[in-house]
Write a protein that holds these residues in place. Structure first.
Motif, PDB file in Angstrom:
ATOM      1  N   UNK A 180     -10.989  -6.548 -12.567  1.00 22.68           N
ATOM      2  CA  UNK A 180     -11.476  -5.325 -11.933  1.00 22.68           C
ATOM      3  C   UNK A 180     -10.509  -4.882 -10.835  1.00 22.68           C
ATOM      4  N   UNK A 181     -10.079  -5.822 -10.019  1.00 28.06           N
ATOM      5  CA  UNK A 181      -9.183  -5.505  -8.912  1.00 28.06           C
ATOM      6  C   UNK A 181      -7.872  -4.896  -9.396  1.00 28.06           C
ATOM      7  N   UNK A 182      -7.399  -5.335 -10.546  1.00 23.20           N
ATOM      8  CA  UNK A 182      -6.149  -4.798 -11.091  1.00 23.20           C
ATOM      9  C   UNK A 182      -6.267  -3.298 -11.311  1.00 23.20           C
ATOM     10  N   UNK A 183      -7.364  -2.871 -11.930  1.00 20.52           N
ATOM     11  CA  UNK A 183      -7.557  -1.450 -12.210  1.00 20.52           C
ATOM     12  C   UNK A 183      -7.789  -0.667 -10.923  1.00 20.52           C
ATOM     13  N   UNK A 184      -8.592  -1.219 -10.023  1.00 17.38           N
ATOM     14  CA  UNK A 184      -8.849  -0.544  -8.744  1.00 17.38           C
ATOM     15  C   UNK A 184      -7.549  -0.372  -7.965  1.00 17.38           C
ATOM     16  N   UNK A 185      -6.695  -1.381  -8.000  1.00 21.22           N
ATOM     17  CA  UNK A 185      -5.410  -1.296  -7.301  1.00 21.22           C
ATOM     18  C   UNK A 185      -4.564  -0.163  -7.846  1.00 21.22           C
ATOM     19  N   UNK A 186      -4.590   0.038  -9.163  1.00 17.38           N
ATOM     20  CA  UNK A 186      -3.816   1.129  -9.761  1.00 17.38           C
ATOM     21  C   UNK A 186      -4.374   2.491  -9.356  1.00 17.38           C
ATOM     22  N   UNK A 187      -5.690   2.581  -9.236  1.00 18.14           N
ATOM     23  CA  UNK A 187      -6.306   3.828  -8.780  1.00 18.14           C
ATOM     24  C   UNK A 187      -5.894   4.121  -7.338  1.00 18.14           C
ATOM     25  N   UNK A 188      -5.963   3.108  -6.490  1.00 25.41           N
ATOM     26  CA  UNK A 188      -5.576   3.291  -5.089  1.00 25.41           C
ATOM     27  C   UNK A 188      -4.121   3.731  -4.970  1.00 25.41           C
ATOM     28  N   UNK A 189      -3.269   3.185  -5.841  1.00 22.78           N
ATOM     29  CA  UNK A 189      -1.869   3.583  -5.836  1.00 22.78           C
ATOM     30  C   UNK A 189      -1.701   5.058  -6.151  1.00 22.78           C
ATOM     31  N   UNK A 190      -2.481   5.555  -7.115  1.00 22.39           N
ATOM     32  CA  UNK A 190      -2.416   6.970  -7.468  1.00 22.39           C
ATOM     33  C   UNK A 190      -2.927   7.859  -6.340  1.00 22.39           C
ATOM     34  N   UNK A 191      -3.800   7.305  -5.502  1.00 26.57           N
ATOM     35  CA  UNK A 191      -4.332   8.040  -4.350  1.00 26.57           C
ATOM     36  C   UNK A 191      -3.446   7.909  -3.113  1.00 26.57           C
ATOM     37  N   UNK A 192      -2.328   7.202  -3.261  1.00 21.75           N
ATOM     38  CA  UNK A 192      -1.418   6.948  -2.134  1.00 21.75           C
ATOM     39  C   UNK A 192      -2.103   6.204  -1.004  1.00 21.75           C
ATOM     40  N   UNK A 193      -2.943   5.246  -1.386  1.00 19.63           N
ATOM     41  CA  UNK A 193      -3.615   4.385  -0.424  1.00 19.63           C
ATOM     42  C   UNK A 193      -3.066   2.963  -0.541  1.00 19.63           C
ATOM     43  N   UNK A 194      -3.044   2.278   0.571  1.00 18.73           N
ATOM     44  CA  UNK A 194      -2.590   0.891   0.569  1.00 18.73           C
ATOM     45  C   UNK A 194      -3.613   0.001  -0.140  1.00 18.73           C
ATOM     46  N   UNK A 195      -3.132  -1.070  -0.734  1.00 18.51           N
ATOM     47  CA  UNK A 195      -4.043  -2.016  -1.360  1.00 18.51           C
ATOM     48  C   UNK A 195      -3.444  -3.419  -1.275  1.00 18.51           C
ATOM     49  N   UNK A 196      -4.327  -4.390  -1.066  1.00 16.50           N
ATOM     50  CA  UNK A 196      -3.888  -5.790  -1.067  1.00 16.50           C
ATOM     51  C   UNK A 196      -4.667  -6.593  -2.113  1.00 16.50           C
ATOM     52  N   UNK A 197      -5.191  -5.898  -3.101  1.00 19.59           N
ATOM     53  CA  UNK A 197      -5.957  -6.566  -4.155  1.00 19.59           C
ATOM     54  C   UNK A 197      -5.051  -7.303  -5.128  1.00 19.59           C
ATOM     55  N   UNK A 198      -3.913  -6.694  -5.423  1.00 16.05           N
ATOM     56  CA  UNK A 198      -2.971  -7.253  -6.395  1.00 16.05           C
ATOM     57  C   UNK A 198      -1.562  -7.139  -5.826  1.00 16.05           C
ATOM     58  N   UNK A 199      -0.777  -8.222  -5.833  1.00 13.30           N
ATOM     59  CA  UNK A 199       0.603  -8.138  -5.347  1.00 13.30           C
ATOM     60  C   UNK A 199       1.410  -7.137  -6.167  1.00 13.30           C
ATOM     61  N   UNK A 200       2.265  -6.389  -5.501  1.00 19.65           N
ATOM     62  CA  UNK A 200       3.125  -5.444  -6.205  1.00 19.65           C
ATOM     63  C   UNK A 200       4.139  -6.189  -7.063  1.00 19.65           C
ATOM     64  N   UNK A 201       4.433  -5.628  -8.220  1.00 22.70           N
ATOM     65  CA  UNK A 201       5.425  -6.223  -9.102  1.00 22.70           C
ATOM     66  C   UNK A 201       6.772  -6.281  -8.403  1.00 22.70           C
ATOM     67  N   UNK A 202       7.401  -7.437  -8.414  1.00 25.55           N
ATOM     68  CA  UNK A 202       8.716  -7.612  -7.798  1.00 25.55           C
ATOM     69  C   UNK A 202       8.666  -7.886  -6.322  1.00 25.55           C
ATOM     70  N   UNK A 203       7.472  -7.930  -5.714  1.00 23.76           N
ATOM     71  CA  UNK A 203       7.370  -8.120  -4.269  1.00 23.76           C
ATOM     72  C   UNK A 203       7.949  -9.463  -3.827  1.00 23.76           C
ATOM     73  N   UNK A 204       7.824 -10.482  -4.663  1.00 21.26           N
ATOM     74  CA  UNK A 204       8.307 -11.804  -4.259  1.00 21.26           C
ATOM     75  C   UNK A 204       9.836 -11.871  -4.206  1.00 21.26           C
TER      76      UNK A 204
END
Length: 206
Positions: A180-204
């Protein structure tokens, strides 16, 4: 002027996916976003099947219920009825806010694609399209028919974002909530909102 960080319209229709709605509301409230909320009768039935929540039938009661459930500030969640045409989302002269339909049934997808505007939720989406405001639709259906796909293509060409409820597995999810968090994180990204539900790809590797 609102003292909230942002305002987002959230529509909920009768596709499976109540946990996505709940996850999105929780994340928006946590970020001090004001939510204008609409829910269809079909979505209420789905909520009864997929959650233990008993949603009050009246808009004012539902507003209090959601505010208490998510710990929202006074006025942070506004609930509008399906025929409440005086709501700000019903007109292009209302506040310019982004809209998410999560989940979005294929029936609602069709209505938005054809400009039906049979209820406030559909009208709000129509306003978002005509005013060139962000409109994010989260369908949850499988398989898709040619009709569904044609509506998605039409809406994409009109400026909407089709964001299917398709969680990824590359983060090795350990629970349904992770999906669930994965999908919510993608929605937040489209809204230009910060999210800490799922690490960004390549962040490490940064």
């Amino acid at each position: 002027m609102s003292d909230f960080a942002k305002t987002v319209t959230v529509g909920v229709t009768g596709a499976s996916g109540a946990p996505y709605t709940l996850g999105l509301l929780k994340a928006l409230v946590a970020q001090d976003v004001r939510v204008w909320f609409m829910i269809s009768q079909a979505a209420r039935i789905v909520f009864g099947e997929e959650t233990d929540l008993k949603l009050p039938p009246k808009a004012a009661d539902l507003e209090r219920f959601l505010s208490e459930t998510f710990g929202a500030r006074a006025g942070q969640i506004r609930v509008f009825g399906e025929q409440q045409w005086s709501a700000p989302v019903a007109s292009g002269s209302g506040a310019p806010v982004p809209m998410v339909v999560c989940p979005c049934s294929t029936g609602c997808l069709s209505a938005i694609a054809t400009g039906a505007s049979n209820n406030l939720l559909e009208r709000a989406a129509d306003v978002a399209l005509k005013e060139r405001r962000p409109l994010i639709l989260v369908p949850r259906e499988t398989p898709y028919s040619a009709i569904h796909l044609e509506h998605m293509l039409s809406l994409t060409r009109q400026g909407a974002v089709i964001l299917p409820a398709s969680p990824g597995f590359y983060r090795a999810p350990e629970s349904i909530q992770d999906l669930v968090d994965f999908v919510v994180a993608r929605i937040l990204g489209q809204l230009n909102l910060q999210q800490d539900l799922v690490p960004r790809w390549g962040a490490r590797h940064e």
